[in-house]
Design a protein around this motif. Structure first.
Motif, PDB file in Angstrom:
ATOM      1  N   HIS A 164       2.601   6.679  -6.483  1.00 35.47           N
ATOM      2  CA  HIS A 164       1.606   7.583  -7.402  1.00 35.47           C
ATOM      3  C   HIS A 164       2.111   8.964  -7.709  1.00 35.47           C
ATOM      4  O   HIS A 164       1.837   9.394  -8.807  1.00 35.47           O
ATOM      5  N   TYR A 197      -5.824   1.675  -4.132  1.00 36.64           N
ATOM      6  CA  TYR A 197      -4.552   1.079  -3.722  1.00 36.64           C
ATOM      7  C   TYR A 197      -4.629   0.088  -2.406  1.00 36.64           C
ATOM      8  O   TYR A 197      -3.792  -1.047  -2.365  1.00 36.64           O
ATOM      9  N   TYR A 198      -5.421   0.601  -1.629  1.00 36.99           N
ATOM     10  CA  TYR A 198      -5.651  -0.361  -0.194  1.00 36.99           C
ATOM     11  C   TYR A 198      -6.069  -1.689  -0.640  1.00 36.99           C
ATOM     12  O   TYR A 198      -5.596  -2.886  -0.390  1.00 36.99           O
ATOM     13  N   PHE A 219       0.760  -1.324   0.169  1.00 39.31           N
ATOM     14  CA  PHE A 219      -0.099   0.017  -0.019  1.00 39.31           C
ATOM     15  C   PHE A 219       1.030   1.379   0.127  1.00 39.31           C
ATOM     16  O   PHE A 219       0.579   2.171  -0.799  1.00 39.31           O
ATOM     17  N   LEU A 242       2.700   1.494  -3.491  1.00 36.78           N
ATOM     18  CA  LEU A 242       1.463   2.233  -4.474  1.00 36.78           C
ATOM     19  C   LEU A 242       1.180   3.459  -4.204  1.00 36.78           C
ATOM     20  O   LEU A 242       0.981   4.375  -5.167  1.00 36.78           O
ATOM     21  N   THR A 243       0.961   3.971  -3.061  1.00 33.36           N
ATOM     22  CA  THR A 243       0.426   5.256  -2.657  1.00 33.36           C
ATOM     23  C   THR A 243       1.783   6.194  -2.880  1.00 33.36           C
ATOM     24  O   THR A 243       1.591   7.230  -3.577  1.00 33.36           O
ATOM     25  N   GLN A 262      -5.967  -3.146  -3.534  1.00 36.66           N
ATOM     26  CA  GLN A 262      -5.005  -3.933  -4.254  1.00 36.66           C
ATOM     27  C   GLN A 262      -3.678  -4.648  -3.340  1.00 36.66           C
ATOM     28  O   GLN A 262      -3.329  -5.531  -3.766  1.00 36.66           O
ATOM     29  N   SER A 320      -6.805   6.044  -3.372  1.00 36.65           N
ATOM     30  CA  SER A 320      -6.092   5.452  -2.365  1.00 36.65           C
ATOM     31  C   SER A 320      -7.048   4.342  -1.642  1.00 36.65           C
ATOM     32  O   SER A 320      -6.433   3.096  -1.480  1.00 36.65           O
TER      33      SER A 320
END
Length: 185
Positions: free
Chosen positions: A90, A174-175, A83, A86-87, A177, A171
């Motif tokens: 971004h 993303y969580y 997470f 990914l965040t 994923q 977001s």
């Protein structure tokens, strides 16, 4: 692995002397979607590159520490790592620090020790230490966002997402994923 440059020759020697480690390396290479049959450890390491090698070493370290602990701690640290990656990714191209923040965020529980104490004794940069121990900086905010999702704290999610200039739908994606990636959903 805390050194700036990876010593491929030393890593190759380490992998060739440990069957379990070498097996896990090849499994990790497979998850990186390498379509070419691997013929040597040096080839496997070359395909991974420094960033993924560092990630692999961190994963192996966390897995070895988590023995005797609930699997959920290991899974949750993987979820947080992905997470955060990914965040952070971004907007940034180098998200390996973010991955480590999430991965190391449960070291306190895994070692039965205060996370601030552990972070202060790790050979990691100050940005990472502050994110882990005091939730400061962008990495600290991203970790706090992960914790807010875990707690279902929608007010905090909204506030932190705004601070990070991150759309809440993105977001949340993303969580989700990260949960799938860590096989938690």
């Amino acid at each position: 692995m805390a050194q700036k440059e990876v010593n491929y020759k030393n890593l190759e020697q380490i992998f060739s002397s440990d069957v379990t480690l070498s097996f896990n390396l090849l499994r990790f290479v497979n998850t990186a979607n390498v379509k070419v049959p691997i013929e040597s450890f040096s080839q496997a390491l070359a395909y991974l590159g420094e960033s993924n090698i560092r990630r692999f070493v961190a994963l192996v370290a966390i897995a070895s520490v988590s023995e005797g602990k609930p699997n959920s701690l290991y899974s949750l640290s993987l979820q947080r790592a992905h997470f955060c990656e990914l965040t952070y990714g971004h907007e940034q191209s180098n998200s390996s620090l973010a991955f480590l923040v999430g991965l190391f965020s449960l070291l306190g529980a895994l070692f039965d020790e205060d996370l601030e104490y552990i972070a202060s004794h790790l050979p990691i940069n100050d940005e990472l230490k502050l994110a882990l121990s005091e939730r400061q900086g962008k990495l600290g905010k991203i970790l706090t966002l992960a914790l807010a999702y875990e707690d279902g704290d929608w007010k905090a999610i909204n506030s932190i997402s705004n601070d990070l200039s991150l759309n809440e739908n993105i977001s949340a994606s993303y969580y989700q994923q990260a949960m799938r990636w860590a096989n938690i959903d």
